[in-house]
Scaffold this active site. Structure first.
Site, short mmCIF file in Angstrom:
data_model
loop_
_atom_site.label_atom_id
_atom_site.label_comp_id
_atom_site.label_asym_id
_atom_site.label_seq_id
_atom_site.Cartn_x
_atom_site.Cartn_y
_atom_site.Cartn_z
CB CYS A 107 -40.42 22.25 -7.16
SG CYS A 107 -40.33 23.71 -6.14
CG HIS A 115 -36.77 23.20 -3.11
ND1 HIS A 115 -36.52 22.83 -4.62
CD2 HIS A 115 -38.02 22.98 -2.82
CE1 HIS A 115 -37.49 22.29 -4.85
NE2 HIS A 115 -38.61 22.32 -4.01
CG HIS A 169 -39.15 16.79 -3.63
ND1 HIS A 169 -38.84 17.33 -4.48
CD2 HIS A 169 -40.17 17.54 -2.76
CE1 HIS A 169 -39.41 18.59 -4.66
NE2 HIS A 169 -40.13 18.81 -3.66
#
Length: 634
Positions: free
Chosen positions: A135, A295, A262
């Site tokens: 990620c 996400h 994040h």
């Protein structure tokens, strides 16, 4: 020198286009829905037509970022987690069911495919590289692009991150219990998990002189980049944010007036991140984009950095969509006008691989960093049939086999740690362990892991169980081992490696690409570990058909040296220029005669040189490294 950001592109579930996405985010909208190919399991982007979804998204975002800039000599760095795996999964299912398969068997999900397809569609002739650090991939792609500009390799680079949803992603995160049933609420006390999304984001980076010469508008300036590893856990962040803190401090905190966090809305990640941000940048406003787009995995670092660039350029701070009390952070509850001097975008990933990128409204002078020459101080290798006799087998064109015998546990690795490593990671750890005796402080040495196919064994195991037993029985252990950077993460955990960790891929040129990346990291660290690792199972055999694909692992410790200068690559320059190692010979061309002995493997030419020391040529795709007689065999 100064690095200008002169173009951005994005395609998300909020809207097509970077400006439209940012505007929808600022308006407080969300693209998270519960219907689509995976009902109830995450958002689905309104993606353009195309058979390879991640690559198509990337191409749309890159074209927007480029505007009218020509692509001759343009560098491309692409980040992704799963490539075009949704197409590959269909082929894999068909193969397991005994049905006919097409040309996309296995190939679709390889990490280098989006960058390869983008380069081919645009006719790019400059250097190209793919990075897959889960990620944080999109952010790491920007960091590599920054290095290329500072090295003088190219005057302009486009960096992107892209990912489309697939079964492995959706059901893998589901097996971890990480998906919220109601939607992501970043930094809320009652948060209960993430939402998944698909997207692509791209940024055009240029040296200032190049941008000024063509009259380009500068949206923001790239001011700093940082990267560090937790060396703590495969899926959970370090509780005190050790790697996240180090990455942020390396990127720099000067002029930061807003943080694009994040903010996944998972309990552990948000708690860690809130603690780090409150300590390192107290009082600075914070927003997470993941309540708006979900996400987006390998795309997240790039898409969110696009948001940071536009926040600086438009003087608007978007909201922390879906969030609540902020966990003590000054989260932005509603969009507000605010002229800020700079912004920070942070990305954290499986394996504890963390990255941070800082952009500013006014330029920051960055020193040029020419690629140093280097040498191989030590190496270790595992090849089918063992190292002894490999040179004779290569000269005779005699096969040595395709599979490795499982390595015994080295005395330097405790059993409790050894049993947590995958088979491929065990080979890599066994190769790296003796090299660490030559390293001053292993905690700071950077790691470059080169893999053309990633860890195929756990990926296949995950899909086999998924298709046989259904999503409710998906294996979380196989899922966490399926990411491309799983081997690098295993090494970080085994040896407490806390420095930068980059998993790169370039198809059959991965071996040279990883070496080239290792040389770049010598400029700032003096030493670098380069590990090349690919395993083999029936899936790879099916993918390559009549061309035998072997498994092999080689680890090299690079250190700075001043003997040989940079070379120009011949032919059509996919890499443009490749730095040189101080050796007199050249690499053996992959496939002749290496394939007859070792089988097809991205490190085949490198292994042939290490075993024989004989001069040979390797210049496929314009990559050229000068080498000479190797050190004694391991």
């Amino acid at each position: 020198m100064r690095i200008a950001i002169t173009g951005v592109g994005a395609w998300t579930s909020l809207a097509p286009g970077a400006t439209a996405t940012f505007g929808a985010w600022c308006a407080g909208r969300t693209g998270i829905v519960g219907e689509g190919p995976f009902p109830g399991r995450g958002p689905v982007a309104a993606i353009p037509e195309g058979p390879h979804l991640s690559s198509t998204l990337a191409l749309v975002a890159v074209r927007e970022a480029l505007g009218g800039l020509g692509t001759t000599g343009l560098g491309i760095v692409g980040g992704t987690t799963s490539g075009d795996m949704v197409r590959g999964e269909e082929e894999y299912r068909a193969w397991r069911a005994g049905e006919p398969t097409g040309d996309d068997f296995l190939w679709a999900q390889l990490a280098d495919r989006p960058a390869q397809r983008v380069a081919a569609a645009l006719g790019c002739t400059g250097p190209r590289l793919s990075v897959s650090t889960a990620c944080s991939s999109g952010a790491v792609a920007v960091g590599i692009a920054m290095d290329w500009l500072r090295e003088g390799r190219v005057p302009a680079v486009v960096a992107f991150g892209t990912d489309a949803l697939c079964r492995m992603t959706v059901h893998g995160f589901g097996s971890l219990g990480a998906i919220s049933p109601t939607g992501a609420r970043p930094f809320a006390s009652d948060r209960d998990g993430l939402s998944l999304g698909e997207a692509a984001g791209a940024l055009l980076l240029e040296r200032e002189d190049h941008a000024r010469a063509r009259g380009a508008r500068v949206l923001a300036w790239l001011a700093g980049y940082g990267e560090a590893s937790d060396a703590h856990h495969m899926t959970a962040p370090h509780p005190e944010g050790r790697g996240a803190r180090a990455a942020i401090l390396a990127a720099g905190t000067a002029d930061v007036g807003w943080i694009c966090a994040h903010g996944t809305a998972t309990p552990l990640n948000d708690a860690m991140e809130a603690g780090v941000l409150a300590d390192v940048l107290p009082g600075v406003p914070v927003s997470s984009m993941k309540g708006a787009v979900g996400h987006t995995l390998g795309a997240a670092g790039a898409v969110e950095l696009v948001g940071a660039v536009l926040a600086v350029a438009d003087a608007r701070l978007p909201p922390n969509t879906g969030g609540g009390d902020g966990l003590g952070l000054p989260v932005v509850a509603a969009t507000r006008e605010a002229g800020i001097d700079g912004a920070l975008s942070v990305s954290f990933a499986f394996g504890g691989h963390n990255a941070a990128v800082r952009v500013t409204r006014t330029g920051v002078d960055l020193p040029a960093v020419p690629v140093p020459t280097g040498r191989v101080r030590a190496f270790r290798a595992f090849v089918p049939g063992g190292w002894d006799g490999l040179a004779d087998a290569l000269r005779a064109g005699r096969p040595v086999g395709l599979e490795l015998h499982d390595p015994p546990r080295p005395e330097g690795i405790p059993f409790a740690r050894w049993r947590r490593l995958s088979r491929l990671s065990r080979f890599a750890a066994s190769a790296v362990l003796p090299l660490l005796e030559e390293v001053g402080d292993p905690r700071s040495v950077p790691l470059v892991l080169g893999s053309a196919m990633g860890e195929v064994v756990p990926s296949s195991a995950f899909l086999d169980r998924l298709f046989a037993e259904g999503p409710e029985n998906a294996s979380p252990l196989a899922f966490q081992g399926s990411v491309y950077n799983a081997t690098a993460a295993g090494l970080s955990l085994a040896f407490d490696l806390r420095g930068p960790s980059q998993t790169v891929s370039a198809g059959m040129m991965t071996g040279l690409a990883a070496l080239r990346r290792g040389l770049s990291l010598l400029a700032s660290h003096g030493q670098a570990l380069v590990v090349l690792a690919d395993d083999r199972n029936p899936t790879t055999s099916q993918a390559y058909g009549e061309r035998p694909y072997a498994e092999a692992v080689v680890a090299l410790l690079l250190e700075r040296g001043d003997e040989i200068a940079v070379l120009d690559g011949p032919g059509v320059p996919v890499w443009g220029r490749a730095a040189a190692l101080p050796y007199e010979g050249r690499f053996t061309a992959v496939g002749r005669p290496v394939e007859a002995t070792l089988g097809l493997h991205p490190a085949g030419g490198l292994l042939a040189w290490l075993a024989t020391g004989e001069p040979a040529a390797e210049h496929d795709d314009g990559v050229c490294l000068r080498v000479s007689r190797p050190r004694p065999a391991p």
